[in-house]
Motif scaffolding. Sequence first.
Motif, PDB file in Angstrom:
ATOM      1  N   GLN A  93      26.082  43.473  25.642  1.00  0.00           N
ATOM      2  CA  GLN A  93      26.619  42.193  25.721  1.00  0.00           C
ATOM      3  C   GLN A  93      28.146  42.144  25.795  1.00  0.00           C
ATOM      4  OE1 GLN A  93      24.632  39.497  25.548  1.00  0.00           O
ATOM      5  NE2 GLN A  93      22.878  40.845  25.419  1.00  0.00           N
ATOM      6  N   ALA A  94      28.793  41.047  26.338  1.00  0.00           N
ATOM      7  CA  ALA A  94      30.037  41.158  26.137  1.00  0.00           C
ATOM      8  C   ALA A  94      30.821  40.992  24.945  1.00  0.00           C
ATOM      9  CB  ALA A  94      30.685  39.621  27.147  1.00  0.00           C
ATOM     10  N   ILE A 105      37.954  53.167  21.631  1.00  0.00           N
ATOM     11  CA  ILE A 105      36.925  52.394  22.163  1.00  0.00           C
ATOM     12  C   ILE A 105      37.384  51.198  22.887  1.00  0.00           C
ATOM     13  CG2 ILE A 105      35.058  53.059  20.244  1.00  0.00           C
ATOM     14  CD1 ILE A 105      36.081  50.310  18.873  1.00  0.00           C
ATOM     15  N   VAL A 106      36.592  50.675  23.771  1.00  0.00           N
ATOM     16  CA  VAL A 106      37.287  49.299  24.413  1.00  0.00           C
ATOM     17  C   VAL A 106      35.978  48.318  24.575  1.00  0.00           C
ATOM     18  CG1 VAL A 106      38.443  50.538  26.260  1.00  0.00           C
ATOM     19  CG2 VAL A 106      36.133  50.387  26.620  1.00  0.00           C
ATOM     20  N   LYS A 107      36.516  46.894  24.498  1.00  0.00           N
ATOM     21  CA  LYS A 107      35.411  45.974  24.517  1.00  0.00           C
ATOM     22  C   LYS A 107      35.008  45.726  25.908  1.00  0.00           C
ATOM     23  CE  LYS A 107      36.716  42.423  21.887  1.00  0.00           C
ATOM     24  NZ  LYS A 107      37.240  41.120  21.323  1.00  0.00           N
ATOM     25  N   ILE A 108      33.532  45.412  25.856  1.00  0.00           N
ATOM     26  CA  ILE A 108      33.223  44.991  27.184  1.00  0.00           C
ATOM     27  C   ILE A 108      33.284  43.850  27.638  1.00  0.00           C
ATOM     28  CG2 ILE A 108      30.547  44.602  28.423  1.00  0.00           C
ATOM     29  CD1 ILE A 108      29.461  46.582  26.303  1.00  0.00           C
ATOM     30  N   GLN A 109      33.902  43.347  28.899  1.00  0.00           N
ATOM     31  CA  GLN A 109      34.858  42.245  29.194  1.00  0.00           C
ATOM     32  C   GLN A 109      33.565  41.542  30.182  1.00  0.00           C
ATOM     33  OE1 GLN A 109      38.754  42.530  30.284  1.00  0.00           O
ATOM     34  NE2 GLN A 109      38.472  44.628  30.236  1.00  0.00           N
ATOM     35  N   LYS A 110      33.387  40.171  30.119  1.00  0.00           N
ATOM     36  CA  LYS A 110      32.962  39.344  31.157  1.00  0.00           C
ATOM     37  C   LYS A 110      33.848  38.818  31.926  1.00  0.00           C
ATOM     38  CE  LYS A 110      28.966  36.200  31.010  1.00  0.00           C
ATOM     39  NZ  LYS A 110      27.975  35.384  30.016  1.00  0.00           N
ATOM     40  N   LEU A 111      33.703  39.146  33.423  1.00  0.00           N
ATOM     41  CA  LEU A 111      34.757  38.806  34.258  1.00  0.00           C
ATOM     42  C   LEU A 111      33.842  38.326  35.797  1.00  0.00           C
ATOM     43  CD1 LEU A 111      37.468  41.681  33.996  1.00  0.00           C
ATOM     44  CD2 LEU A 111      37.464  39.411  32.741  1.00  0.00           C
ATOM     45  N   LYS A 112      34.672  37.715  36.509  1.00  0.00           N
ATOM     46  CA  LYS A 112      34.079  37.347  38.010  1.00  0.00           C
ATOM     47  C   LYS A 112      34.495  38.510  38.899  1.00  0.00           C
ATOM     48  CE  LYS A 112      33.496  33.385  38.451  1.00  0.00           C
ATOM     49  NZ  LYS A 112      33.222  31.566  38.744  1.00  0.00           N
ATOM     50  N   LEU A 113      33.731  39.072  39.708  1.00  0.00           N
ATOM     51  CA  LEU A 113      34.004  40.217  40.561  1.00  0.00           C
ATOM     52  C   LEU A 113      35.076  39.632  41.584  1.00  0.00           C
ATOM     53  CD1 LEU A 113      33.646  43.118  41.533  1.00  0.00           C
ATOM     54  CD2 LEU A 113      31.671  42.185  42.776  1.00  0.00           C
ATOM     55  N   ASN A 114      36.020  40.456  41.881  1.00  0.00           N
ATOM     56  CA  ASN A 114      37.069  39.946  42.979  1.00  0.00           C
ATOM     57  C   ASN A 114      37.603  41.111  43.479  1.00  0.00           C
ATOM     58  OD1 ASN A 114      38.494  38.968  44.981  1.00  0.00           O
ATOM     59  ND2 ASN A 114      39.478  37.291  43.800  1.00  0.00           N
ATOM     60  N   THR A 125      33.119  39.268  46.492  1.00  0.00           N
ATOM     61  CA  THR A 125      33.113  38.087  45.255  1.00  0.00           C
ATOM     62  C   THR A 125      31.722  37.927  44.928  1.00  0.00           C
ATOM     63  OG1 THR A 125      33.060  36.426  46.856  1.00  0.00           O
ATOM     64  CG2 THR A 125      35.307  37.322  45.830  1.00  0.00           C
ATOM     65  N   ARG A 126      31.805  37.422  43.707  1.00  0.00           N
ATOM     66  CA  ARG A 126      30.435  36.912  43.068  1.00  0.00           C
ATOM     67  C   ARG A 126      30.811  35.596  42.611  1.00  0.00           C
ATOM     68  NH1 ARG A 126      27.304  41.191  43.679  1.00  0.00           N
ATOM     69  NH2 ARG A 126      28.037  43.040  42.855  1.00  0.00           N
ATOM     70  N   LEU A 127      29.674  34.730  42.538  1.00  0.00           N
ATOM     71  CA  LEU A 127      29.713  33.324  42.290  1.00  0.00           C
ATOM     72  C   LEU A 127      29.405  33.231  40.737  1.00  0.00           C
ATOM     73  CD1 LEU A 127      27.707  31.707  45.066  1.00  0.00           C
ATOM     74  CD2 LEU A 127      30.390  31.775  44.862  1.00  0.00           C
ATOM     75  N   TYR A 128      29.140  34.350  40.045  1.00  0.00           N
ATOM     76  CA  TYR A 128      28.753  34.238  38.528  1.00  0.00           C
ATOM     77  C   TYR A 128      29.664  35.639  37.939  1.00  0.00           C
ATOM     78  CZ  TYR A 128      25.564  37.606  40.369  1.00  0.00           C
ATOM     79  OH  TYR A 128      25.159  38.633  40.933  1.00  0.00           O
ATOM     80  N   ASP A 129      29.765  35.365  36.617  1.00  0.00           N
ATOM     81  CA  ASP A 129      30.397  36.304  35.850  1.00  0.00           C
ATOM     82  C   ASP A 129      29.306  37.585  35.541  1.00  0.00           C
ATOM     83  OD1 ASP A 129      32.572  34.913  35.545  1.00  0.00           O
ATOM     84  OD2 ASP A 129      32.151  34.094  33.652  1.00  0.00           O
ATOM     85  N   THR A 130      30.061  38.918  35.509  1.00  0.00           N
ATOM     86  CA  THR A 130      29.362  40.082  35.385  1.00  0.00           C
ATOM     87  C   THR A 130      30.245  40.729  34.386  1.00  0.00           C
ATOM     88  OG1 THR A 130      30.193  41.050  37.288  1.00  0.00           O
ATOM     89  CG2 THR A 130      28.170  40.241  37.190  1.00  0.00           C
TER      90      THR A 130
END
Length: 435
Positions: free
Chosen positions: A394-395, A48-57, A342-347
Motif C-alpha cells: 500500500q502507499a 527505508i523508503v516510503k511507497i509513493q502513489k503517483l501518476k505515470l509520465n 502516461t496513465r489515467l490513474y495513480d500507481t
Amino acid sequence: MTLKPNKLGCMTFISLTLLLSSCGNSPIAQQEQKKSVINEEKRPIVPIVKIQKLKLNSQLDLPGELLAYQNVPVHAKVEGYIKWIGVDRGSVVKKGQEMITVFCPELNEKVKEGTAKLASAESSYMRAQSTEESVKSKLVEAQARLDADSLTFQRLELAAKTPGAVAQNEVDIQQKAVESDRARVESVKQEVAAAKSLVLAEKHNVQAAQEVLNALKDMNSYLTIRAPFDGVITERNVHEGSIVAVDAVRNASALPLLRIQQKDILRLVVAVPEASVSGMTLGQRIEFSVPAFIGKKFYGIVARPGYALDTSTRTMPVELNVYNTDGSLEPGMFATVHWIVTRLYDTLFVPSSAIDTDLKGTYVIRVKDEVTERIPVQRGLSMNNLVEITGDVQAGEFVALKATNELKTGTQVIIKVADESDLKNSVRHSSAGGE
C-alpha cells in the motif's frame, strides 16, 4: 520532637545498598547485558523508503523509420517506346505535370478503326429508324383501309335487310375485303415490332462501338504520363527510345519507369510495446531525433494508430505525420522517437534498487516495526529513478531501499530513513548492476 538517627538502622541501609550494588555487578547480569549489546550490534541497519502513489509520465526511446507519405511506382498502361522524358532522379514535379510521352502507332490505328466502326453502327441505326418509320406508315395506311371497308360493309349489311336493295353477293364480297384488311393490319403490326427490335439492337451496337472508341481514346491518353501528386522523382529506369512493356500486372517485380515520392509530409512509423500504448491520443505531439541532425529536435503528430498488436512482436504500429516543410528530412531515415507514456490513474512507485528478482520471482522487502517481510510484486514501467510495482503493498508503507536475499522474512533490523546520499548510492548501484 526530634528524631535521632538510629545507628543500627543506618548500618542496615548501607548494607542493603552495598548488597544491591554487588548484585548488579554479578557475573549473570554482566553476561545478559553483554548479550543484549551483541544482539543490538548484529541487527543490520537498513535504509527505508516510503511507497509513493503517483501518476505515470515517463519517456521511452523507441526506434522509428521515416517514410514518404505517398510512394508510387509509375508504370505504363500501353506498350510502345519512350518518345520523350522530361524528368530525372531528384526532379521536383507538380501534380498533373507531363513526365513521359509514349509513342504507340498500333493504338492510333485502333482508334481509327474504332471510329469507323462507330460510324458504321450509327449508319445502321439510322437505317433501322427509317425502316421503322416506313413500316409505321404502312400500318397507318392498312388501318385506314380496314376502317373504310368495315364502314362500307356495315352499310351494305344494313341495306341488304331491305328486299331487292342490295345483292347478297356484294355483301359477301365486302365482308371478305374487311377480313383481308384485318389480316393485313396484323401483318404490318408484326413488321413494326420487328423494326423496333432492329432499332433497339442497332442502338446497342452504337453504344458498344462508342464505349470501345472511348476506351481506345482513354488508352491514347495514357501515352502521356503525368505526375499524380506534388513530389520528387527518386528513381528512373528508362531513357528516350526505351521499349515500354506492360509488365506491372503480370510481373510484380518489374522495374517501374519512374518512382515518385511525396516529401512535404512524411510518415514516421514506430512500433510501440504493449506496455506503453496506454495514454496515447490522436493529435498527440511526439518529439523525435535523427542521426543526421544531432542535437536538433523534430516533432510528429499521432495520426494513425494500428489499434491492434502484432502478435509476433507484441507491439502496435503507430504512424505519425511529420510536416517536412523545409525538406530537411528524407524518406528512409531512421529516427529515435521519444515516446511519452502516461496513465489515467495513480500507481505505486519505489526506487529501482528496492526491487530485486531471484529464482522465486520479483519482490520488495517491506519493513514494519523493524521486522522485514518479503513481498512478491510485479514490475511496471520506469519513471526517472522510480519503478511501478503492483502487489500486496500500500502507499505509505516502508520498504528497504535495497532489496536483497540476506533480508529474510522476520529479520529484525535497525531502520534508517534513506537520505539523499543513500538514494544517490542506490541509483549508482542500480546503474552499475544494469550495465
